[in-house]
Design an enzyme around this catalytic site. Structure first.
Site, PDB file in Angstrom:
ATOM      1  CG  ASP A  44      -1.984   1.018   0.940  1.00 50.29           C
ATOM      2  OD1 ASP A  44      -2.654   1.758  -0.263  1.00 50.29           O
ATOM      3  OD2 ASP A  44      -3.184   0.824   2.089  1.00 50.29           O
ATOM      4  CD1 TRP A  45       0.875   5.337  -3.785  1.00 51.53           C
ATOM      5  CD2 TRP A  45       0.246   2.891  -3.694  1.00 51.53           C
ATOM      6  NE1 TRP A  45       0.939   4.948  -5.591  1.00 51.53           N
ATOM      7  CE2 TRP A  45       0.433   4.466  -4.815  1.00 51.53           C
ATOM      8  CE3 TRP A  45       0.158   2.085  -3.861  1.00 51.53           C
ATOM      9  CZ2 TRP A  45       0.286   2.870  -6.150  1.00 51.53           C
ATOM     10  CZ3 TRP A  45      -0.631   0.848  -4.042  1.00 51.53           C
ATOM     11  CH2 TRP A  45      -0.128   1.895  -5.903  1.00 51.53           C
TER      12      TRP A  45
END
Length: 744
Positions: A264-265
């Site tokens: 995930d970012w």
């Protein structure tokens, strides 16, 4: 003539020369993919391999230009294709051709209880992603609905692992038939947004395997997902994006996942953990995870220069790197290097029709006293529409799922279009919630500012309501912070902005009141006894108004069923009754919050059954404009062997005057077990469409897997001989028939 002959001979000679050349194995599509992967891997330099494991822009990671391997482009989903942003900024790129169709939120898709709708959804959104030349769609999400306060529940598929698993598989298959990878998220235990980067989940293995992992397992084993996104939270003290237990032991080990794990970012926190604990592609880590703004931000990612340096210094080997790159190359051959990849389509009429159809099938009729709905077109002269959500754009906001749509048909638009030629449609605001119209850089163009007091707004709404034949209140939540929104949880179960007071006043003013609740979460309804009709309408996307109006008018008979329980109070939820939500901050100064899942396997209706609490509306609940009668369910045998199947049949008849669809639900009860088990668990469902007076026989097949539970002492799924019941129901509390049987 002579020149033509020479030209032809030259062409033949050149053609022969081209055919005589050896095509590199990695480019030869007649060779097996795994052979092509090994050939490409052997041609790559160390620097090229490392570069493939991390981003080079906000949503792009490099291929290998020297070898003709394209870049990988990610796009947020799961409800539509996100507008383009600048290369290294979150600001919008300002394109004029990156609008999309917004499909209903995944809570609505789950509420259809129809895998065919899931396939339609996946196929349609996959075509939009392919047209925009995306490699990976960052969705769908299948985290389990543990608390109604989770701001991101609207992006997921409800509280039951079986339902979520059955609905996620066709979505993945629909997306990937377009040569676009579905990236299933957020793996795993990402069940709240508050403290999402620092919450360490403490959960027993039974709950992990029985509740929180099955939908992901179905996505991998049945859906054949090509990508999985790690979660922000921690489990056993390790972040989900590089977690030995979740990624290596379970995902890649027990399940045999051969795709890529995408962070995930900003979910990556350590180079060595990222190397060894299962992460393949790193995105969004700013620079080094501690600061931002450096010109060489992507070179400072954990899997960038720090990784390369460790290899060159001999501190780590290349075994893990080669495994990561093999997976990334496999992704390339499944997407950008697939020569049979279709072209896709964007904002087509078929996609708008799909969004409308899914929305119509997912809307749930919660209550319909005195058959207030559908609206009688022959008797209605004036309809009053009240509420901010009747006009507010809902495709923007919510975090990463915020969309830039080609058009959004509001509930008020839909009602005016459908009823306007038969009745006068008037509108009053009723309440002011969030008047802004810009989220995540997407500008809706709306300015809903209204400086009137709540008392003035209610007074106006009541006056309008008194003069109408029908009053339709459109309210609920929105996609602003602390509502249904990423990075923040709700603060309470109740409706915001004083809506309860508006609804109570409208109920006194007009007996024909319909409340349309737009939300991705359960809400409390203290006025429920005073309001005859309630629709749960979700976030329906581009065609929201059309879908809602079709249900109100009776053009479509509602057939949605709730994918999660509406509790009467927050105290009726196990996570709040027993748990320490949102967690306890450690005293060691680490900023880590420990969150214990003390309710274990008893989530949603499992908890309500165990505690014998009456929900506001149960899991699986949903009414129709017609009626259905269930006959007696029967089984083909009374005793089932471990290697046998049990067939259960039940006749269902439409006893009303309208065609309609019913979701027949199969639950299994283990009447005696060595370990505590839920009163019942969903193990099958079938959506059947019936004409008035028509009867169909529904068949369910039960095998031993449906009877198993996870024994955490032996770390395996087990079944125990003994007595069981097959429970046929219309909802978790509306049991129609029971069939006893025995497993020997």
């Amino acid at each position: 003539m002579k020149s033509m002959i020479i030209s032809g001979m030259l062409a033949l000679l050149l053609g022969s020369a081209v055919q005589a050349q050896t095509i590199p194995v990695y480019l030869d599509n007649t060779k097996p993919v795994e052979e092509r992967i090994e050939d490409a891997l052997n041609r790559m330099t160390l620097e090229e391999k490392v570069a493939m494991t991390h981003a080079q822009s906000k949503f792009c990671s490099p291929g290998v230009a020297r070898l003709g391997i394209p870049e990988f482009w990610m796009t947020d989903g799961p409800h539509g294709i996100r507008p383009e942003v600048l290369w290294d900024e979150w600001e919008q790129a300002g394109w004029s051709n990156d609008s999309c169709v917004a499909f209903p939120a995944l809570t609505c898709l789950a509420a259809t209880w129809n895998p065919e709708m899931s396939m339609l959804y996946g196929k349609s959104i996959g075509e939009e992603a392919r047209y925009r030349n995306k490699s990976v769609l960052l969705g769908p999400g299948v985290n389990i609905y543990r608390t109604p306060l989770n701001g991101r529940n609207f992006e997921y598929m409800g509280e039951d692992p079986y339902l979520a698993g059955q609905m996620v598989v066709p979505y993945i298959q629909g997306v990937q038939q377009n040569g676009v990878a579905a990236c299933v998220k957020h793996y795993a235990l990402n069940n709240q947004e508050v403290n999402r980067h620092t919450t360490n989940v403490i959960v027993d293995d039974r709950a992990l395997y029985e509740i929180y992992l099955p939908a992901f397992k179905a996505a991998v084993r049945q859906g054949k997902a090509w990508a999985i996104m790690g979660s922000y939270n921690l489990y056993k003290g390790q972040h989900g994006c590089h977690n030995q237990y979740l990624l290596n032991d379970i995902l890649k080990g027990e399940w045999g996942f051969d795709g890529v794990v995408v962070s995930d970012w900003g979910g990556t926190h350590d180079t060595e953990e990222a190397i060894h604990n299962g992460l393949d592609m790193e995105f969004g880590s700013w620079t080094n995870g501690l600061s931002n703004g450096a010109s060489n931000a992507y070179d400072n990612y954990y899997l960038a220069h720090p990784y390369l340096t460790l290899i060159k210094e001999g501190k780590v080997g290349t075994k893990e790197l080669d495994d990561k790159v093999r997976r990334i190359l496999r992704l390339a051959y499944r997407t950008t290097m697939d020569r049979e990849r279709p072209w896709g389509a964007l904002c087509s009429e078929a996609h708008f029709a799909a969004a409308r159809h899914i929305g119509e099938e997912g809307i749930v009729l919660l209550q319909n006293n005195n058959n207030v709905l559908p609206i009688d077109l022959d008797k209605v002269k004036k309809i009053a529409v009240i509420g901010e959500n009747a006009v507010k754009m809902m495709t923007v906001g919510g975090g990463s799922s915020s969309l830039k749509v080609k058009h959004e048909f509001s509930p008020l638009d839909g009602i005016r279009t459908r009823f306007g030629n038969r009745a006068e449609v008037v509108y009053a605001r009723g309440y002011v919630g969030d008047p802004t119209g810009e989220y995540n850089g997407v500008k809706s163009g709306q300015d809903l500012k209204d400086d009137r007091s709540p008392e003035e707004l209610i007074a106006e709404a009541v006056e309008v309501a008194k003069e109408a034949d029908y009053v339709i209140f459109v309210g609920g939540l929105n996609k602003s912070a602390h509502q249904d929104c990423e990075d923040a949880d709700r603060k309470e179960l109740g409706l915001p902005y004083g809506q309860d007071e508006v609804i109570k006043a409208l109920a006194q003013a007009n007996k024909n009141l319909v409340v349309v609740n737009i939300s991705g979460n359960a809400v409390s309804m203290p006025w429920i006894k005073d309001v005859p009709a309630v629709l749960q309408a979700w976030y329906l996307g581009s065609e929201a108004g059309s879908a809602i109006a079709a249900i109100l008018a009776g053009d479509v008979n509602p057939s949605g069923k709730l994918p999660f329980t509406f509790p009467a109070a927050l105290e009726d939820v196990g996570a709040h009754k027993l748990g320490d939500y949102p967690g306890v901050l450690r005293a060691d100064g680490s900023n880590i919050v420990d969150e214990k899942y003390n309710e274990g396997i008893f989530v949603g209706y499992r908890w309500a059954d165990k505690q014998k609490t009456k929900p506001l509306f149960p899991f699986g609940h949903g009414l129709s404009y017609t009626t259905f009668k269930y006959g007696k369910a029967v089984a083909d045998k009374k005793v089932m062997g471990a290697d046998e199947t049990l067939t259960i049949t039940v006749p269902v008849t439409n006893t009303g005057s309208r065609e309609g669809s019913e979701v027949v639900q199969l639950y299994i009860s283990d009447l005696k077990s060595s370990l505590p088990r839920p009163v019942k668990e969903l193990k099958g469902f079938s959506k059947v469409r019936l004409a008035p007076g028509e009867t169909k026989e529904i068949t369910f097949t039960v095998n031993e897997d449906a009877l198993k539970f996870f024994d955490d002492t032996r770390h395996q799924w087990v079944s125990e001989a003994g007595k069981f019941e097959a429970v046929i129901a219309s909802s978790a509390t509306d049991v129609k028939s029971r069939v006893p049987f025995e497993l020997k």
